[in-house]
Scaffold this motif. Structure first.
Motif, PDB file in Angstrom:
ATOM      1  N   ASN A  80       0.792  -1.377   0.012  1.00  0.00           N
ATOM      2  CA  ASN A  80      -0.117   0.049   0.011  1.00  0.00           C
ATOM      3  C   ASN A  80       0.927   1.140   0.012  1.00  0.00           C
ATOM      4  O   ASN A  80       0.325   2.356  -0.415  1.00  0.00           O
ATOM      5  N   SER A  83       3.216   4.074  -5.038  1.00  0.00           N
ATOM      6  CA  SER A  83       2.394   4.809  -6.024  1.00  0.00           C
ATOM      7  C   SER A  83       1.628   4.030  -6.638  1.00  0.00           C
ATOM      8  O   SER A  83       1.904   2.686  -7.300  1.00  0.00           O
ATOM      9  N   ASP A  84       0.388   4.451  -7.269  1.00  0.00           N
ATOM     10  CA  ASP A  84      -0.608   3.290  -8.047  1.00  0.00           C
ATOM     11  C   ASP A  84       0.083   3.176  -9.465  1.00  0.00           C
ATOM     12  O   ASP A  84      -0.322   2.418 -10.241  1.00  0.00           O
ATOM     13  N   THR A  87       3.327  -1.058 -10.148  1.00  0.00           N
ATOM     14  CA  THR A  87       2.518  -2.267  -9.879  1.00  0.00           C
ATOM     15  C   THR A  87       3.444  -3.234  -9.050  1.00  0.00           C
ATOM     16  O   THR A  87       4.475  -3.605  -9.725  1.00  0.00           O
TER      17      THR A  87
END
Length: 110
Positions: A80, A83-84, A87
């Motif tokens: 979590n 950063s998004d 991946t």
């Protein structure tokens, strides 16, 4: 550095235990892999600081702009915290599952 290619995906594994030299080698040979999905296998590290994983963010952004998947595999990590745009998954199986899902999304036009 060990490179294993299966279909449209190349898995790059660090065999030396030095994240910075591994990243440098990956960047030097990036043109070789740019037309394939990439899995960066860092499972050899028992623990890896978040900052070291984030070193792969520029490569990930560049690769995703080219409509290809870029997944980093780290076994013991706070997923979590990243950063998004990057991946990160805990296993190679999950990495390949993510790539398959992203391939389907691209085929459907998402």
């Amino acid at each position: 550095m060990k490179v294993d290619q299966k279909g449209h995906t190349v898995t790059i594994k660090d065999t030396q235990g030095d994240i910075n030299s591994f990243l440098e080698k990956v960047m030097q040979q990036f043109k070789t892999f740019e037309k394939q999905n990439i899995v960066i296998d860092l499972t050899a590290y028992s623990s890896l600081p978040e900052a070291d994983v984030k070193l792969f963010l520029p490569l990930s952004k560049q690769h995703k702009k080219a409509k290809k998947s870029f997944v980093v595999v780290v076994a013991d990590f706070d997923f979590n915290s990243v950063s998004d745009k990057l991946t990160v998954v805990p296993s190679l199986l999950e990495a390949h599952d993510i790539i398959e899902m992203e391939e389907i999304e691209r085929d459907l036009g998402f």
